[in-house]
Structures are given as C-alpha cells and as structure tokens.
Design a protein around this motif. Structure first.
Motif, PDB file in Angstrom:
ATOM      1  N   SER A 174       1.080  -1.249  -0.073  1.00 45.23           N
ATOM      2  CA  SER A 174       0.010  -0.154  -0.093  1.00 45.23           C
ATOM      3  C   SER A 174       0.772   1.283   0.056  1.00 45.23           C
ATOM      4  N   ASN A 175       1.947   1.313   0.761  1.00 46.78           N
ATOM      5  CA  ASN A 175       2.578   2.473   0.918  1.00 46.78           C
ATOM      6  C   ASN A 175       3.597   2.671  -0.453  1.00 46.78           C
ATOM      7  N   SER A 176       3.913   1.615  -1.061  1.00 47.33           N
ATOM      8  CA  SER A 176       4.673   1.607  -2.576  1.00 47.33           C
ATOM      9  C   SER A 176       3.776   2.104  -3.579  1.00 47.33           C
ATOM     10  N   MET A 177       2.465   1.718  -3.299  1.00 45.85           N
ATOM     11  CA  MET A 177       1.633   2.198  -4.305  1.00 45.85           C
ATOM     12  C   MET A 177       1.115   3.767  -4.326  1.00 45.85           C
ATOM     13  N   LYS A 178       1.006   4.116  -2.949  1.00 47.36           N
ATOM     14  CA  LYS A 178       0.820   5.349  -2.425  1.00 47.36           C
ATOM     15  C   LYS A 178       1.970   6.373  -3.210  1.00 47.36           C
ATOM     16  N   PHE A 179       3.010   5.831  -3.147  1.00 43.89           N
ATOM     17  CA  PHE A 179       4.212   6.819  -3.481  1.00 43.89           C
ATOM     18  C   PHE A 179       4.537   6.619  -4.801  1.00 43.89           C
ATOM     19  N   THR A 180       3.886   5.802  -5.840  1.00 39.70           N
ATOM     20  CA  THR A 180       4.302   5.502  -7.207  1.00 39.70           C
ATOM     21  C   THR A 180       3.561   6.202  -7.993  1.00 39.70           C
ATOM     22  N   PRO A 181       3.945   6.819  -9.061  1.00 40.87           N
ATOM     23  CA  PRO A 181       2.778   7.835 -10.027  1.00 40.87           C
ATOM     24  C   PRO A 181       2.075   6.632 -11.059  1.00 40.87           C
ATOM     25  N   VAL A 182       1.358   7.366 -11.510  1.00 44.67           N
ATOM     26  CA  VAL A 182       0.167   6.651 -12.244  1.00 44.67           C
ATOM     27  C   VAL A 182       1.373   5.792 -13.319  1.00 44.67           C
ATOM     28  N   GLY A 183       1.050   4.585 -14.034  1.00 45.28           N
ATOM     29  CA  GLY A 183       2.048   3.989 -14.602  1.00 45.28           C
ATOM     30  C   GLY A 183       2.973   3.450 -14.512  1.00 45.28           C
ATOM     31  N   GLY A 184       3.267   3.744 -12.952  1.00 42.91           N
ATOM     32  CA  GLY A 184       4.769   2.785 -12.598  1.00 42.91           C
ATOM     33  C   GLY A 184       4.306   1.497 -12.250  1.00 42.91           C
ATOM     34  N   HIS A 185       5.329   0.912 -11.358  1.00 42.67           N
ATOM     35  CA  HIS A 185       5.006  -0.413 -11.209  1.00 42.67           C
ATOM     36  C   HIS A 185       5.439  -0.712  -9.616  1.00 42.67           C
ATOM     37  N   VAL A 186       5.086  -1.786  -8.926  1.00 38.56           N
ATOM     38  CA  VAL A 186       5.128  -2.341  -7.763  1.00 38.56           C
ATOM     39  C   VAL A 186       5.517  -3.822  -7.986  1.00 38.56           C
ATOM     40  N   THR A 187       6.389  -4.570  -7.584  1.00 38.92           N
ATOM     41  CA  THR A 187       6.880  -5.846  -7.526  1.00 38.92           C
ATOM     42  C   THR A 187       6.804  -6.373  -6.226  1.00 38.92           C
ATOM     43  N   VAL A 188       6.493  -7.569  -5.846  1.00 38.98           N
ATOM     44  CA  VAL A 188       6.843  -8.215  -4.532  1.00 38.98           C
ATOM     45  C   VAL A 188       7.346  -9.553  -5.169  1.00 38.98           C
ATOM     46  N   ASP A 189       8.462  -9.936  -4.575  1.00 43.94           N
ATOM     47  CA  ASP A 189       9.407 -11.048  -4.455  1.00 43.94           C
ATOM     48  C   ASP A 189       9.089 -11.694  -3.288  1.00 43.94           C
ATOM     49  N   LEU A 190       8.817 -13.077  -3.247  1.00 51.29           N
ATOM     50  CA  LEU A 190       8.649 -13.929  -2.207  1.00 51.29           C
ATOM     51  C   LEU A 190       9.445 -15.180  -2.203  1.00 51.29           C
ATOM     52  N   GLN A 191      10.507 -15.431  -1.669  1.00 51.00           N
ATOM     53  CA  GLN A 191      11.427 -16.402  -1.478  1.00 51.00           C
ATOM     54  C   GLN A 191      11.608 -17.132  -0.138  1.00 51.00           C
ATOM     55  N   LEU A 192      11.776 -18.372  -0.189  1.00 46.16           N
ATOM     56  CA  LEU A 192      12.252 -19.265   1.088  1.00 46.16           C
ATOM     57  C   LEU A 192      13.335 -19.801   0.928  1.00 46.16           C
TER      58      LEU A 192
END
Length: 409
Positions: free
Chosen positions: A308-326
């Motif tokens: 939510s924080n990343s989306m809040k501070f990312t402009p329209v057309g930007g990207h947010v990526t989550v990488d989950l690893q074990l």
C-alpha cells in the motif's frame, strides 16, 4: 455537519489502534461467509438496504463482509467509516448528498446514489476502534433506540467473532507445532536407536561364535526392545505425515499456508488498488519453494502495508513488484520478502525515522491522504518476529524494502 477544510481524520491513539487490528491477524480476503449472517442481520433489524462490516488499516478500508452492496475495499480517505472510528458511540449522516465531506464522492453523486449512513465502531476489549459496522440506504431512515441498541449488540458480536477466529487460528498453529515437534523427536531418536539395534546385532552375531549364552540372552532382549522403539518411532513418523504438516516437498492441503497461497491472496487484495492507479503490480515466487508450508503469522499485515505504501508513492503508470522467496538450510527456514517500486523515493532522514519507528506521513503521488504509522508498524512487526528490515531508496527513482523473517515451525 458542514466543513470547508477536509483533512484526514486520525484517532489520537492511531498506532495503538493499528496494533490491535494487526494482533487479530485478519485475512481480509477470507471472511465473507464468516460474517455474512451478521451483515444481513444488521440490515434487517434497521430496515436498510445495505450493511457492511469494515476494518480500517493505515491506508485502506477493508469490507470483510457485505449485504446489499458488492464492495471489498476502498481508500480510507474515501470512506465514511473513517469518521465512525473517531466516535465512541456512533456516526450518522442523514443526507450524504448535503454533506461537504461526502457529496462529491462517487458512491453519492453516482451509482449507487447513497443518501443515508449509520455506523457503530467495532471496539476491541481494550477500547481500540478497529473498524465499523454500518448500514446505508438510498433514502433517509430514522432508527429508533431499540434498533440502535441491536446494532451495537451486532457490532460487539463481530468483534467477539474476530477474536474467536484468532484464538482458533492460534490453537491450530499450536497443534501443528506440537505435531511438528513430535515428528522432529521421532527423527531425533530414530538415528541413535538404529545404531543401538545395529550394535546389538553385531554383538549377538559375535556372541554366537563365542557361545556367550548369558550375554546373548541379554543382548537379545536389548535387540528386541530396540526394535520395538524403532517401530514406534516409525509409527510416529507415519502419523505425522498423515495428520500433521505434510512433507515440504509435496503440495500441502488446502488449509496450509504457503507462498503460492500467499501470492494469490496478495494479488486478490491489492490488484484493485493497482488498477485504480494504473500501476503494474506483480508478485513473484519460485516454483521450487512455493508449496512449502509456513506459518502466516502477520505476513499479510507486513507485506500489505509495504505494498500500500509503495502504491501510494508510485506515480500513475509505474510498477510495484513483490518477490517472495524461501531458503532452507537444515532446520532453518527463512522467508525473504522484497517489495520494490519506481516511485518518488524516500529521503535518508525519513528512512531513519522509519527504522526508529517514528515515521510521519505525507501525501501520495495522486494526492492520497497520509495517515502515517504504516512503515513504522511494519518495522515493529518484523522486529517482534525476530526478523530484519532494510530500506534502500533514491529520490525520484524508487524504493526497495527487504524483509528477512526466520520461520518457526
């Protein structure tokens, strides 16, 4: 009810309120049926068309159950219930279209053209207001004292049920932990016992050659006892395979949490926010480890706040990526959560405030109101789970959050 300067509304005990919500560890995508009866009951007793059970975190209002209106979430700043959690008893709006705070909202001046609102705060046992039970209608309603009292009773039942679900989850986790411990103990004793039985076999074979009758009889008893305990250990292991957490190399049962389930939940919960802002949202896992069972304790809250924080501070057309690893090394299993964006970035001073859990809030790239505490809350949660958090950022280029969490089974 007329106001001219509409600012974010934040309870004085906002951090404590958020902590109470986090402690419930609610999966916002998984409770439509758990509270459907209460949502419907609230609408029926008040004679309204719509009823919602809403929980409010640092940036989002999550509708965990609804009746008469298909909604799952909205920005906290767009909601009416953000005002309800500011009240001790209730919050009522006779005509939303005549109220400066709400008359320009899409749900008032467009479909579904809502007019009436009545909300009761959802209070935890320590008095923190984590959300609201609300009823709405397309026309004005008048609720008599008996109906209002019933609303409060239903609201109390919502909180009681949330707390009960948390207790049940804890009990399930404890049961799984106990069975995993049983499995570990069986593994631990199997090796030494196997050695004892093997040694007894050797001594017995040598004893026959030396005709040590008395020694052989004693060794034979040891051999039989050792075999019995070894068989018992095998039975424990088989029971654990059937009834406890399955082999990590196999696909777990549907009730088990793993990276694949985690990924699906994040996509379901946060894709609407990404779509609203035209942001490319991606969640990455590795097939090799995505079916390994792991505890879900606070993971949705930690990762959700970062997203939510990343989306809040990312402009329209930007990207947010989550990488989950074990990663696994012997008995040690570590979860790595990386969230990175190409947003406006975070200053070094702000990063220091976050790491010291003293962060303050600012507005987002599309004017989203700031409510603060989200990243400081993440830092607090990660520390409480014996994990680590790192933030790297360049102003105007983006931010990367790296979380390391050891997993306890």
């Amino acid at each position: 009810m007329k106001v001219t300067n509409i600012l974010p509304v934040v309870p004085e005990n906002e951090l404590e309120r958020l902590m109470s919500l986090v402690e419930l560890d609610v999966d916002y995508s998984d409770h439509q049926h758990s509270f459907k009866d209460l949502a419907k009951l609230a609408a029926k007793v008040t004679g309204t068309k719509i009823s919602l059970v809403n929980l409010i975190d640092s940036l989002t209002q999550w509708t965990i159950s609804n009746y008469g209106m298909d909604v799952e979430q909205m920005l906290r700043e767009e909601s009416i219930c953000q005002y309800t959690i500011m009240e001790q008893d209730h919050f009522e709006v006779d005509d939303l279209s005549a109220d400066e705070r709400f008359k320009d909202k899409q749900y008032v001046n467009g479909d579904p053209n809502l007019r009436y609102y009545y909300g009761v705060p959802l209070k935890t046992i320590n008095g923190h207001q984590i959300g609201a039970l609300c009823v709405l209608d397309y026309e004005h309603k008048s609720l008599d004292p008996e109906k209002i009292e019933l609303m409060k009773i239903i609201a109390d039942e919502v909180v009681t049920r949330l707390q009960t679900l948390k207790v049940m989850d804890n009990l399930k986790s404890k049961l799984l932990e106990a069975k995993q411990m049983q499995k570990k103990v069986a593994h631990d004793i199997r090796g030494p016992l196997g050695g004892i039985v093997g040694l007894a076999q050797i001594i017995r074979d040598q004893g026959y050659n030396n005709q040590m009758d008395e020694v052989l009889e004693f060794i034979s008893l040891i051999h039989k006892s050792g075999n019995s305990i070894l068989d018992l250990a095998g039975e424990i292991l088989e029971t654990s395979k059937d009834k406890a957490l399955p082999d990590r190399s196999k696909t777990p049962d549907t009730g088990i949490f793993n990276l694949n389930v985690f990924k699906d939940k994040l996509i379901k919960l946060y894709s609407p926010q990404a779509k609203h802002k035209n942001i490319l949202f991606t969640v990455i896992t590795t097939p090799l480890t995505e079916n390994i069972a792991l505890p879900k304790n606070k993971l949705l809250q930690i990762t959700g706040n970062l997203i939510s924080n990343s989306m809040k501070f990312t402009p329209v057309g930007g990207h947010v990526t989550v990488d989950l690893q074990l990663t696994t090394s012997g008995e040690q299993v570590v979860l790595y959560i990386t969230v990175f964006d190409n947003g406006i970035g975070i200053s070094e001073e702000s990063i220091e405030d976050i790491m010291s859990e003293n962060a303050v809030s600012t507005e987002g790239t599309s004017g989203e109101k700031g409510y603060g505490f989200g990243l400081s809350l993440v830092k607090h949660l990660v520390s409480s789970l014996n994990g680590t958090m790192q933030i790297t950022s360049r102003t105007g280029e983006g931010t990367t959050f790296n979380i390391r969490l050891p997993q306890n089974f």
